[in-house]
Design an enzyme around this catalytic site. Sequence first.
Site, PDB file in Angstrom:
ATOM      1  N   GLU A  67       1.331   9.999 -76.642  1.00 36.17           N
ATOM      2  CA  GLU A  67      -0.008  10.572 -76.747  1.00 36.17           C
ATOM      3  C   GLU A  67      -0.071  11.950 -77.402  1.00 36.17           C
ATOM      4  O   GLU A  67      -1.094  12.319 -77.964  1.00 36.17           O
ATOM      5  CB  GLU A  67      -0.618  10.657 -75.335  1.00 36.17           C
ATOM      6  CG  GLU A  67      -0.867   9.317 -74.674  1.00 36.17           C
ATOM      7  CD  GLU A  67      -1.814   8.449 -75.480  1.00 36.17           C
ATOM      8  OE1 GLU A  67      -2.950   8.862 -75.725  1.00 36.17           O
ATOM      9  OE2 GLU A  67      -1.384   7.354 -75.886  1.00 36.17           O
ATOM     10  N   SER A 103     -25.255   0.544 -14.917  1.00 34.04           N
ATOM     11  CA  SER A 103     -24.857   1.505 -13.894  1.00 34.04           C
ATOM     12  C   SER A 103     -24.028   2.658 -14.422  1.00 34.04           C
ATOM     13  O   SER A 103     -23.731   3.581 -13.663  1.00 34.04           O
ATOM     14  CB  SER A 103     -24.081   0.782 -12.787  1.00 34.04           C
ATOM     15  OG  SER A 103     -24.962  -0.034 -12.042  1.00 34.04           O
TER      16      SER A 103
END
Length: 798
Positions: free
Chosen positions: A145, A418
């Site tokens: 690159e 409860s």
Amino acid sequence: MGKLTSWFNKRRPTNLSDSEQGGTNESLPPAHVPQARQLLSKMKIFPSSRMKSNQSTGGKPLYRRIWFWAGLGVGGGIAALLYGVSLIDQTLPDQAQLNAVLREQTLTIKAADGSILQQQGEATREQLKLEQIPDNLKKAFIASEDRRFKQHNGVDPQGIVRAGLNNLRSQGVVEGGSTITQQLARILFLKQEQTIWRKLKEVRLAQKMENELTKDQILERYLNLVYLGGGAYGVADASWVYFSKTPDQLSLAEMATIAGLAPAPSLYAPDKNPEAAKRRRDLVLLRMQEDKVITPEQRQAAVQEPLALKSSLPKRVQVESPYFTSYIQKELPKYVSPNVLKSGGLVVETTLNPTWQKVAEEAVAKTLRNQGRWENFKQGAMVAIDPRNGEIKAMVGGKDFGKNQFNRVTQAQRQPGSTFKGFVYATAIASGKSPYDSYEDAPFVVDGYEPKNYSEKFHGSMNIRDALTRSVNIIAVKVLIDVGFAPTIKLAHDMGIKSELKPTYSLALGSNEVNLLELTSAYGSFATQGLHTEPHGISRILNRQGKVIWSANFKSQRALDPDSTAIMTWMLRNVVEEGTGAAAQLGNRPVAGKTGTSDEARDLWFIGYIPQMVTGVWLGNDDNHPTDGSSGSAAYTWHEFMEKAAEGMPVEKFPKRPKLEGRKGTIKAQAIKPKQVLNRSISSDDDSEGESARNSNSEDSGSSTRRRSRRRYSQEEQQSSDYTPRRRRRDRSEESSSSNSSESSSSPRRRSRRVESDSSAPRRTRRESSPANSSGSSGSSGSSSPQPSWRDRLRPPQ
């Protein structure tokens, strides 16, 4: 002289140019020329020096000279260039943003140990340090690159010329002119449109980045962010996607293959175009040899290596703990602005413990697979919180996120049954009541509302502690009347309940809907001596530059005084040791908690805690269909999780119960003054009056008419003469079959709100829990075969 002045005034133009100042329209006698020049000089119309200069140059004006236009052109070009650069710079990120390490429009959610739970957008799953990337892999990308990466300053004119010549010779695009720095600038800050303006911005950004970052930093970012096809971002992802390897396991040929993907991933993808991928690989290897990175022998061996792929799905598409990560995404807008969310590039560090999360998922799945099948519930949820700082450590929102994304921890509003009694009794204790204060458990109607115990039995006089242990409904309502709606609701909210709580008598029995997260967090206030910290799952949020933009800083708030909290923990420990929560015991580790069952066992709860962690469990059905189970299944699920999660965790003791004598209350009771109260003796059986009271309280209790025909799932019924192995496994019901024979039963025809087993016998023995002894059926009472313990009966077959 006067004659000269008169002549000049007549002939002088109003505006003289350079050329006009060199002579006049009418000639003067030669003798007067010097005098004319002297006069013009004195009048500052034609300086003598300029006249001499023009005379020496033959009188040619400046705008006709080449050097004048050349200078003007160069100066104008420089000015235009500077102006253009200024315009470009105005559209670029500022200097602080050039340190970005993530793409825009990405989101990464991490667990507490740094492992990735979920990623969105073009995100890199595994970001590597430069030293973790093999040297040949780095050199392969440079050769492919940007061969002059170490020499240029962001832009490489030689590279552009070389790429142009190579492409011209090849009659195609075989090499790009963009440097690695330019590519990184495009990845991080620019879109992919092909325009001159974008290219100019790319060049300028590259130059800025070269000034801000080192070459190693640029290369590291590039190798972690470059898209390499197949959903892979960065070399680590590409190594996994194409070869199912880590970068350090790649061969030279495989490294060259990956490096060759950068210019056109779709064109050179080895899984789609193997021949093109080989040609590109060989070209990269040739360049590496030309740059003397590898030897000819190494190149030859790599060229001959076959392209052996072993494809895998990108890890970035995997989602761990999806219920938790979806919850995190919904929480993000609370902590960062919409603009920050929109731009993306965020890393969210969470509080989730991956090990505990896995254990939690396994515990819920096991319960649904075993108990759920024969107790008729199909969904379950669990959440674990560190009550000392509010951090959520595990969250299971349901059975299958792929089929149903509804989170039953945070989104499901259910009746807590409860479990809400914990807040009622905490208010009573904080108001100055003693856990040994007694109430009468007997038929009771208040303002048309008649609470009933789950078993339809009554126990006579009972103190608060035992009433909580056995989860007696009637006494809970009487305690609520004594302390008042407002103090109870305020304490519940202070401890962490966020849902609306309505001031009705059925509040004591959990008729107001809450979600599992807030209920669990509220019980965590008992574990921290009355301090409550907001539950949360996010610890830090980082921006694209890796800087912390938000950090958790939740302060604890006092909800309940330490003495009252210690007394409540002592009472809730008794629930686990001798009452309805026995299935949650953890050997020598102290546990406190409370079970809960809503009407017709539609919701099965257990909220329990140790000093370091509070965990809540819910079991039931999304369509609110009744179950055949009990909250003992929830307590067992809690035990399965906590037994493994607490491994290696130091055993901490709860605070000692303070002295009860002379204790002053910290909450002022606001006793309710009912309009009508009907108390009956335990032997009373006034059906007609009871039926009238029940009809008048249906709205207040929050129960539908279907409750009048509700099934009984008490342990008494489970241990009747038709006892079966299937029912035996349900022996975890919160009701005890060992109630004393002296206790009278109310008429079975009575129907009212019964949301919790109320008469669990403490310390049941095997003999007491056998079917024969419970039901008195013949032929079984003399059996000497050993009966399984409660834990053996609780554990489902593997």
